[in-house]
Motif scaffolding. Sequence first.
Motif, PDB file in Angstrom:
ATOM      1  N   GLN A   1      49.405  92.888 -18.690  1.00  0.00           N
ATOM      2  CA  GLN A   1      50.628  92.274 -19.221  1.00  0.00           C
ATOM      3  C   GLN A   1      51.389  91.482 -18.169  1.00  0.00           C
ATOM      4  O   GLN A   1      52.453  90.981 -18.425  1.00  0.00           O
ATOM      5  CB  GLN A   1      51.548  93.383 -19.785  1.00  0.00           C
ATOM      6  N   ASP A   2      50.799  91.451 -16.975  1.00  0.00           N
ATOM      7  CA  ASP A   2      51.497  90.792 -15.878  1.00  0.00           C
ATOM      8  C   ASP A   2      51.263  89.291 -15.929  1.00  0.00           C
ATOM      9  O   ASP A   2      50.114  88.856 -15.882  1.00  0.00           O
ATOM     10  CB  ASP A   2      50.966  91.339 -14.549  1.00  0.00           C
ATOM     11  N   PRO A   3      52.302  88.481 -16.017  1.00  0.00           N
ATOM     12  CA  PRO A   3      52.101  87.026 -16.037  1.00  0.00           C
ATOM     13  C   PRO A   3      51.871  86.497 -14.625  1.00  0.00           C
ATOM     14  O   PRO A   3      52.680  85.735 -14.103  1.00  0.00           O
ATOM     15  CB  PRO A   3      53.391  86.510 -16.642  1.00  0.00           C
ATOM     16  N   GLN A   4      50.787  86.990 -13.990  1.00  0.00           N
ATOM     17  CA  GLN A   4      50.442  86.524 -12.648  1.00  0.00           C
ATOM     18  C   GLN A   4      49.207  85.630 -12.748  1.00  0.00           C
ATOM     19  O   GLN A   4      48.421  85.746 -13.697  1.00  0.00           O
ATOM     20  CB  GLN A   4      50.127  87.718 -11.746  1.00  0.00           C
ATOM     21  N   PRO A   5      49.023  84.752 -11.755  1.00  0.00           N
ATOM     22  CA  PRO A   5      47.756  83.997 -11.732  1.00  0.00           C
ATOM     23  C   PRO A   5      46.579  84.963 -11.563  1.00  0.00           C
ATOM     24  O   PRO A   5      46.452  85.635 -10.544  1.00  0.00           O
ATOM     25  CB  PRO A   5      47.915  83.087 -10.505  1.00  0.00           C
ATOM     26  N   THR A   6      45.740  85.074 -12.586  1.00  0.00           N
ATOM     27  CA  THR A   6      44.642  86.052 -12.610  1.00  0.00           C
ATOM     28  C   THR A   6      43.320  85.318 -12.783  1.00  0.00           C
ATOM     29  O   THR A   6      43.209  84.431 -13.627  1.00  0.00           O
ATOM     30  CB  THR A   6      44.821  87.054 -13.754  1.00  0.00           C
ATOM     31  N   VAL A   7      42.332  85.723 -11.987  1.00  0.00           N
ATOM     32  CA  VAL A   7      41.002  85.166 -12.152  1.00  0.00           C
ATOM     33  C   VAL A   7      40.004  86.330 -12.110  1.00  0.00           C
ATOM     34  O   VAL A   7      40.133  87.254 -11.308  1.00  0.00           O
ATOM     35  CB  VAL A   7      40.677  84.126 -11.043  1.00  0.00           C
ATOM     36  N   THR A   8      39.052  86.303 -13.035  1.00  0.00           N
ATOM     37  CA  THR A   8      37.987  87.312 -13.073  1.00  0.00           C
ATOM     38  C   THR A   8      36.687  86.654 -12.632  1.00  0.00           C
ATOM     39  O   THR A   8      36.311  85.615 -13.169  1.00  0.00           O
ATOM     40  CB  THR A   8      37.835  87.885 -14.485  1.00  0.00           C
ATOM     41  N   LEU A   9      36.008  87.281 -11.643  1.00  0.00           N
ATOM     42  CA  LEU A   9      34.793  86.692 -11.070  1.00  0.00           C
ATOM     43  C   LEU A   9      33.579  87.543 -11.420  1.00  0.00           C
ATOM     44  O   LEU A   9      33.638  88.769 -11.388  1.00  0.00           O
ATOM     45  CB  LEU A   9      34.872  86.628  -9.531  1.00  0.00           C
ATOM     46  N   LEU A  10      32.515  86.855 -11.761  1.00  0.00           N
ATOM     47  CA  LEU A  10      31.192  87.477 -11.781  1.00  0.00           C
ATOM     48  C   LEU A  10      30.382  86.806 -10.672  1.00  0.00           C
ATOM     49  O   LEU A  10      30.118  85.603 -10.732  1.00  0.00           O
ATOM     50  CB  LEU A  10      30.497  87.281 -13.130  1.00  0.00           C
ATOM     51  N   ILE A  11      30.036  87.572  -9.652  1.00  0.00           N
ATOM     52  CA  ILE A  11      29.326  87.022  -8.498  1.00  0.00           C
ATOM     53  C   ILE A  11      27.872  87.432  -8.620  1.00  0.00           C
ATOM     54  O   ILE A  11      27.535  88.618  -8.549  1.00  0.00           O
ATOM     55  CB  ILE A  11      29.928  87.548  -7.185  1.00  0.00           C
ATOM     56  N   ARG A  12      27.011  86.461  -8.806  1.00  0.00           N
ATOM     57  CA  ARG A  12      25.570  86.719  -8.867  1.00  0.00           C
ATOM     58  C   ARG A  12      24.945  86.204  -7.579  1.00  0.00           C
ATOM     59  O   ARG A  12      24.886  85.000  -7.344  1.00  0.00           O
ATOM     60  CB  ARG A  12      24.937  86.016 -10.074  1.00  0.00           C
ATOM     61  N   GLY A  13      24.489  87.138  -6.769  1.00  0.00           N
ATOM     62  CA  GLY A  13      23.893  86.763  -5.506  1.00  0.00           C
ATOM     63  C   GLY A  13      22.498  87.349  -5.364  1.00  0.00           C
ATOM     64  O   GLY A  13      21.964  87.951  -6.308  1.00  0.00           O
TER      65      GLY A  13
END
Length: 1532
Positions: A1013-1025
Amino acid sequence: MYSEWASLSAQITANSCGAQCFSVLNKFPASAGREVVVSVVKQLGTNLGITQNAEPSHLVKDEEVKWCMDVICFGLSLPLQEHETIKDCVNVYCEWLTALHPQPRISVPKPICEDANLYARQIINHFHNLFVPRQGESADTIKRQAVLCHRVLRTLQQTAQISQLMDRQTWDTLLLFLLAINEILLAPPTVKDDVGDQLCERVLSVLFEVWLLACVRSFPSPSMWKTLQESCAMWRHRVALVDQWNRVNLALTARLLEFSYGPAFPQLKNADEDGQLIPIGMSNDCVAQTWYRFLRMIGNPTALCSPHIISKSSHFVQWALTHEKGAETHQHPCLQQLPQIFLNAMKGISSQVDAFLGLSKTSLIGLTGGGARNAISGSSTTTAGSTGTGSGSGEGSAPAPAPTTPTSTSGPPSASSSINSLPLTSMGAGVELAVARPKCNSILHVFHEWLFEAAHIGGDTWRQNRKKQACEASKRPSSMIMEHRKGSISLSQPNSLNDPQSLPPTLTIDKYESGRAEAIGTLCKIFCAKKTGEEILPVYLARFYMALQQCLKITESRECDETLASILLHSSDLFRLDLDGINVLLPGFIAALEIVLPDKDLKLKTQSMVFNRTELRRSAINILLSIMVLPLHYQTLPIRDLTCETSEKMFTFIQLKSRLMNILMNALQVETDAQNTHMLLGGLLLCVQDAVTFEETELGGGGNANLTHNSSAVQHHDANLLSSACSERSASLISAGTASLGGQTTATMGAGSGSIRDTASAHDYPSLTISDDMSFEFGQELEGVTTYDNAHALFVRATYLVCHRLISSWKTDLNVSLAALELLSGLARLHIRETDALECKRAVKWICDYICYQCSRPPPAHSKDLHSTIVAAFQCTAAWLMQHPYLLQDKDCLQTVLEVVELGISGTKSQSKGTDIPKFKDEKELKPASMRVRDAAENLLTIILEQVGYFPSECGPESISSLLDELALMKHCNSMVPAAAASSEQAIAKFKYFVTENSTILALLEEPLGNDQDPQPTVTLLIRGPFGRHAWTMQLRHLPRSKSGIKYHAVNPGRPIPMNDVTQRLDSEQKNFPDGVDKVQPCVADYSIPTIEQMREQYGTAGIRELESMLENQSIHEKLAWAEADTSADSLSHAQECVPPAVCHEFHAARLFLSHFGFLGFETRNPQNPAEALGNPPQRPLIVLDTKSTAFAADLDRLDKLSARTHDSVYVFYMKSGQTSAQQIIANMAEEQSAGHDPHFASMLQTLGWPVQVSEHSGWTGFAHNSWSLKGTPEEQLKSTAHELNYNGSQRVLYWADVSSEIAFVVPTTWNLRYNSDPSDSGSISSTDQIGSSNVWARGEGDSAAGLAKSKSRNLSLELDTNRRDAKEPVPPTRRKGNVTKPTLLAQAPAKIFLVWLESYEDYLNFPLEDLLAYTRTGEELHTQQLPRASDCHVIFVHSLLSGLLRVKLQGPPGRMSFATPLVDGMVLSRRVVGNLVRQTALNISRRRRLDNDNYQPPHVRRRLKVQDIVQKYKMDLSEAELLAHLFQRAI
C-alpha cells in the motif's frame, strides 16, 4: 577300487625274464649265435624293399617262420656293437607286423598273414629284448638303441591305431608288453642319459595313448587296470610320469565336460596334439570310466612327499646295497626331483578343478608340454621335465619350446609357484566362473582326500600324525624285506621306519611348500565357487577351515611364504559367500593381511617365489574390503578358536576393529598401484561412513555420555594420525582394556584408551611440502598406536592421510586423484558431532594447495587429465565449504579459497607472495589453465557468494532458483486480469526485458504488488543468469521503514489564525545613500557616470521624452491592474486556501532502478586503446529485448527449463532368483508382487533419497518434460493410492539434491515403457530450441541445439562477452576463431546407472540390460541423437547376505575413468550405509563421465549460451536516445 582283482605283475615279470630264453641260440656260444643271426637276418632284410624292390617272402610254412623268429629273437638281444644286425632284426619284425594292417606288405610271409594275431603276440614279446638296458655301453651306442626303440614304439602305436584284426588277447599282450618295457626302463632310479632317461617320456606316452585306444577297441580288464596302477606307483620318481598323467587327464576332462555340461560350458583348451589323444570312437560312458580310472592311476599324490615310500622298490634297495659308502634308499639323487613332481601333480589336479569351475585358461597347455614327442632323429630324443614351470606364468603362454633335462646332481629345481596360475581381472573381481558349474560338494567328492592331505603337508597336524605313526611303528616288529609291489599299494601311509632326520637337506618337508600352496589355493578356489543358497557338507567346511588355520600360521620372522600368498590370491570371495562359520578364520586372515599390506617391501621366505606382488596386494585388499564392516556388525560377539577351547584366546569382533583400521591406513600409505589405491580409498570412506552412521543410529541417546569421555582423547589426535601397523602393541592395548563392551558402549575400544590421549593442543602441523618423504614430525607420529574410539578419530586420520598422499604422491595419476577427491568430498558430508574446525580448515587449505600445484605445472604437463583433476578439486572445495560454512568466517581460509578462485578464473594470483603489491583486475591478462578450469572456478565463486550458509533456501533443496516467474508475480498485481485467464504472453507483456553483461536477463515490473500500500517507487526484478532465476522487489525510500511508519493523511490541514493587531507603521523617507555622502569629496571616478542633464545635452531631448512617456504609461497600467484585482473574487481578501498536491502514483521505477545502479552510463570508445578499436560499436551496459515476438515466451521457458545444476537418474530394479527376462523383473515391482521382496530392499530405497510428489516437485523428476516446472498439469495432480514402492515417476519419485547436483531414483514399472513410447508425448519431450540462421556463433550447425546446448562447441562458452568487453575489464583470453562456424561433434549420451537388488548373486550374469533400456528413457535421448547402449551403462548390483550385510558387484564400460568410489567391486557393506554410498557412487560415476567428455558443458555455461541465443534473436538495436525514450514508455 581293484582290491578284489588279481594283479598281472607276475606275468609281466615272467615275460621279461622269458623273452631272453625264447631262442634256441641261447644254448650255443654267443659268437656262433651272432654268426647265424647276421647271415639269416641280412638275407631277410634284403627282401623288405629298403635297399631294393620288395619280393614275396620265401617262408611258406609255419616251421620256417618260427625258426627265423627264433633267430631274430636272439638277434634283438645282441650287444649294441652289432647295431646294424639289430637294426635289420627290427626292420624285419616291423615289416611283418603289417600283417595286422588292412593291406599287409608283400614281404610278409604267408603263415603270418594267415594267423596274424598269433605271430604278432610272439613278435611283441620278442621286442622285449631290444629294450633291455645294456650295461657299460657308451653314450653313442645308447642313442642308437634309443632310435631303434623309437622305431618299434612308433610301429606298435601305428599298428594299434589302424589295425582292425587285433583280438583281445593281442591287445592284452600289447598292453602287458608296454607295461613291461616301462617297468624295465623306468622302475630303476634315474641315471642321467641312460636309455631309460632318454626313452622315459616316449614309452610313457605310447603306453597311455595305446591304453586309451584299448579302452575303445578292447576295454582292459580290472586286473589290467590294477596292474597299471601298481606299475605307475613304481615310476613316481620320474618327472615324465606325472606330466603324461596330467596330459591324459586334461584331455579326458575336456571330453567329459563336453558331454556332461553341454557346449555352453567353457571349453577346456589343451594343446592341439593333446586334443587328439582321445580316440574318435570313444563313447561318453567310456570317457567317464576311463577318466576316473586314469585319475586314480598314480594313487595319492601326497605320497610324493615321502621319499621312503617312493624308494621302497627293489631297484632302490639294490642301489643302496651296492653303494660304495652305504646309503639309505631315500638318499638317491634322483629323488631330489620329488618336490617338483609333487608340484606338477598338484598343478594337474588344480587344472582339472579349474576346468570343472569353468576357468578355462590357456596356461593349462603348459602343464602337458611334450612338444618334441614325435620328433625322432638319430641324435635327439625327448626328455622329461619339459613342463616343470608350465603353468607358473599365468599369462597363457605357449608350451615350453625347448625341453630341458632335469639335473640329478644339484638341488631340486626351482619349483615355480602356482600363485600366478589364476590371473585376476581389472577391479579385483576374479575370473568369471561358469554358470553351470558343478556344486562344490561334487568336486570335493572327487578331489578332497588329496587336496586336504596336501594342504596339511608340513603343518602341525601333519607333524603330530608323523610322531603318532612313528610311535606305533616302534611297537611292532620291523620287517626290512618287503615285496616291492605289495608295499607300494599303501600309497598314502607315510613310512616312519626311517628317521626323517636322515633326509637330505633338499628333501626336507619345507621343500614341498610349492605343491602345498597349489593344493590350498585349489581348495580356496573350490570353496569360493559356492553359489547362493548352495550347501557344503560340514565335514568339508571343517577340514577346509582346519587346513586354512594351519596354513595361516605366522612364523616369528613374519615372512610371506608361498602358502600364505596362494591363500590370499585365491580367497578374494571367501568372506562374502555366506560360508557357515567362516568368521572363525578372521584372526588368522587379519594376521596374514598385517604381513602383506602394511609394509612397502614384502618379506619373502624364499626369493625363488615367482608371483605378481601387485596382484597379491589386490587380493589382500579384496579380503580386507569384505571384512571391514564385521566389527561394527557383530560387535561383542566372540570368535571361537578352532583348536583351543579356553576362553583366554577368544576375541570379540569389536576388538579387531583397531587392527583392521591400522592395516587399511598403512596399506594406503605405502600402496603404489593405482587400482589398489582406488580400492583402498573406497574402503576408507566405507569405514568412516559406517562408524559415523553407527554412532548416529546405534549409540544415539544413552551412548553419548561414553562417547564424550572418549572424544576428548581423540580431539587432539594429530600426534598419532598415521600409526604403523603394530599388531602386538595394539593387541596388548586391547587386551589390557577389554572392559565391558556390552550395552550401548560398544563403540569404545576399552577403558585403557584414555591413557593414550595426546593433549598437545598447541601442536604445530607439518607444513605442506610437496615431497614423497614424510617430515620429521610426521615420522615421530608413526611411533604411536592409534585406537579408534569413535568416528572422529577415523575422520581426522583419514583426512590427514589422504590430503598428504594426494599432494605428495597421487597428484600425477588421474584416477587416484579423482578417487582421493571423491573420498574427501564424502568426508566433508559426514555429520560428526565433535567436528574439529581446525581439521576442516586444514583439509580445505590442502585441497587449495593441490589446485595451485596442478595449475603451476609446466605447459607440457597440461592435459585433459590434469584439468580434470583441477575441476574435481574445485568441486571438492565447494563440498567442504557448503558443509562447513563457518570456514568462510576465518580470514585465512577465505583468502586462501578466493586466491584459488582467482587463479582458476584468470590464470594467476594478484599476489604471488604476501609481500607483493597486488595486481588489479584490469591490469591482468586472462590466461586460465583452460576453459573448463575457469568454469569450475566461476561455479565455486558463485557458490561462495550465493549458497554457502543459505542452502537449502526456503524453496527447499529441490531448487536453487526462485519458484516465482512472470505469471506467478502478475497474479499478485492489481492490474492483472483474473488468474484463470492469464497466460505467459500476457504476463511477459507487463515486464521490460534487458540484458546486461550478455549473460543476465533482467525482467523489470514497474507495478507494485497487490499487497503493497506504500506509494513508493517500486520495481520487481526477475534476474535470469547462468546460475538460476532470482526474484527481488526494490523500493526507493527517502526514509528507512523504521522512521516512516507514522503518516498523516488529513485532506486539509488548515492554516493558522491570522493576528488582528496591526502594528503602527512609521512613514520615513527612503535614503539610497548614507547621510554624510554629500560631504565626501568626489573623485574622477565619480564623474564617469553622466547625469541626466549631461545625457540630454549629449543625445538631445527626444529620446529622453520617449523614455519618460513609457515609464508614465507603465505606471498607469499597473495602477489599473491593482484596482481591478481588488474588486475581483480572486483578490487576496477572497483567496482560496492552499491544499497539498495529490500523491504521485506514477513512477518510472525501471528508469530509476537502472539509473541508480549505474546501467545508464554511456561511455565512448577510446580509439587509442587497441582493445577497443575492433570495429564493433562500444559495448552498452544494457541490451533491450523485443518481447513482442510470440516465440519469446517459449524461449524464456526453455531457459527456465535449463537447470543450474547437473541432473542424473538411477534406475532401481529388483531381480528375483532365477529371473532372466526384462518382463519378469519389471513385474516384480507390481503392487501384488511387492509382498515377496526382501524387506531390506524397501529400507534401502528409503535411504537413497526423499520421496516427492511429481505434481508438486520443482526439481528433476527423471523425465525431461515435467522437470523444473512450477506447477503440474491437471493429470499429474490427480492423486491415487499408490503402494509403498511405487516410485516409477508417474506420481512419486525418490529425489536427492545438493548445491551442485540433482539425482532421481526411479523404480520402473510397465508404466514407464508405455509412457515413454507414447508418440503423443514426443512433442513435449522434444520441445527444443532450434538454432536459427541469425545465430552468428553457431551458424554452421543445422541440428537441434538440444535445449541443453550440448552440441555447441565448448570453446564458445564466452564468445560474445569477450568480443564486446568493457575497456576497464581484463584483457580476454584469445580463442581460435576457426571453431566458430565449424560443426561440433555430438555430445556423449548421458550415463545410464542401474541399481539392481539380487536375490541370487549369480543372476548378475543373466541381467537383461539391453531389454531394460526401454524402461529408462528420460526424454533427453532425442537431444543427443544417440540412444544409450548397454555397453555404456553402469550397473551396481547389491546382494543381501545371510548375515544381513550386503555384497556389491560393479559392472560398467571399460573406460579409464568409469569406476568411481566409494563402492568397489566385491565390497561388503552394512545396511546402515548402503543408500548413502550408492548415491555417492552414482554421483561420482556421472561426474567422472562428464569430466571425460570433451563436449560437455557445465549447466551455468549452457544457461549462458541460451541467454546469448535469446539476445541474438530478440535484441533491439537502440541508440542512446531511443533507449532513454524506451524507459519512459509504460509497459502494456
